[in-house]
Design an enzyme around this catalytic site. Sequence first.
Site, PDB file in Angstrom:
ATOM      1  N   ASP A 286      -4.348 -12.810   3.536  1.00 55.11           N
ATOM      2  CA  ASP A 286      -5.575 -12.364   4.196  1.00 55.11           C
ATOM      3  C   ASP A 286      -6.831 -12.649   3.374  1.00 55.11           C
ATOM      4  O   ASP A 286      -7.941 -12.332   3.796  1.00 55.11           O
ATOM      5  CB  ASP A 286      -5.493 -10.870   4.577  1.00 55.11           C
TER       6      ASP A 286
ATOM      7  N   HIS B 251       0.817  -1.225   0.000  1.00 53.36           N
ATOM      8  CA  HIS B 251       0.000   0.000   0.000  1.00 53.36           C
ATOM      9  C   HIS B 251       0.850   1.275   0.000  1.00 53.36           C
ATOM     10  O   HIS B 251       0.295   2.373  -0.142  1.00 53.36           O
ATOM     11  CB  HIS B 251      -0.937   0.036   1.217  1.00 53.36           C
TER      12      HIS B 251
ATOM     13  N   ASP C 119      -2.763 -10.759  -2.383  1.00 53.52           N
ATOM     14  CA  ASP C 119      -3.319 -10.252  -1.123  1.00 53.52           C
ATOM     15  C   ASP C 119      -4.804  -9.907  -1.334  1.00 53.52           C
ATOM     16  O   ASP C 119      -5.201  -9.574  -2.440  1.00 53.52           O
ATOM     17  CB  ASP C 119      -2.535  -8.996  -0.725  1.00 53.52           C
TER      18      ASP C 119
ATOM     19  N   HIS D 176      -6.309  -7.352  -0.416  1.00 53.53           N
ATOM     20  CA  HIS D 176      -6.444  -5.926  -0.695  1.00 53.53           C
ATOM     21  C   HIS D 176      -5.723  -5.559  -1.997  1.00 53.53           C
ATOM     22  O   HIS D 176      -4.676  -6.144  -2.300  1.00 53.53           O
ATOM     23  CB  HIS D 176      -5.840  -5.098   0.446  1.00 53.53           C
TER      24      HIS D 176
END
Length: 311
Positions: A248, A130, A167, A169
């Site tokens: 995740d 991120h 991931d 995200h």
Amino acid sequence: MSTAYLSHPACRRHDMGPGHPECPQRLDAIEDWLIVHGMDAALTRVDATEVDLRTVELAHTHGYVAELADLLQSLASTGESRAVDPDTVAMPHTWAAALRSAGAAVQATDLVLDRKASNAFCAVRPPGHHATRDQSMGFCFFNNVAIAARHALDNRGLRRVAVVDFDVHHGNGTEDILAGDDRVLMVSIFQDPLFPYSGAVPKGTNMVNIPVPPYTRGMDIREMCEAQWFPALEEFRPEMIFISAGFDGHREDDMGQLGLTEADYEWFTLRIMDVAQRHARGRVVSVLEGGYHLGALARSVGAHLRALAGV
Ligand SMILES: [Zn+2]
């Protein structure tokens, strides 16, 4: 040659406070799994070195790196902490951890390129995907994978590298840094909508983004990757593949609502290795991103490492 396993005690000392999901115990859970399953024979352990800031600046702006260094070094000397966004806390040990995390990804790249390891996994934190060119966010400070990818291209002379991000995200930071760099193909799959609420419209033609709705199951995700990721990767012929390995999306991880399991992470790994075998002399460098249910994280990293190490 075996699989290199890079980490450093400094990565454990970065601690964003009680109850924070991105916690030091994530690395402990992985370590316990390795010990219980006797994985040491299959891995070469390497203590990660600190990254060179000139290498960091291949992915981040000079201004951002200078400002972050100032802040994190001052926290290290005063012992204070400071929130850099609502989810991300910089504390006295963050600077050392960030240097070792990015350092691990760069060092892993060198070990694999120099044929000292067949492939590599970096068990590091803080994670990176991120972190944009000029902003820390979402538990991330330095974008470890983007820095390593640029190192492979700019410092080591590779012509084409791929980044695979599984991931839960969207890797908005990696996209921000690498979009429009035609030496890079980035393929990713992520839950949408979910933090950081981006990715549905790719920022560059070198991005293959697959947003998937909550509760999508592993078999459906595999089908979408077969249809969209792998044809693009085969055509691109990367000379090295980097993995933003976030776990995740596991069905037991409540940070997202995807239905991935250990078997899916094994599948991702083997399919990526298969592409690497054909085009990249097997060169794969994988770097830990998310994964917050400690048991599911440890088992999923275990499945990933078993595939990488071929055991
Ligand atoms: Zn994540």
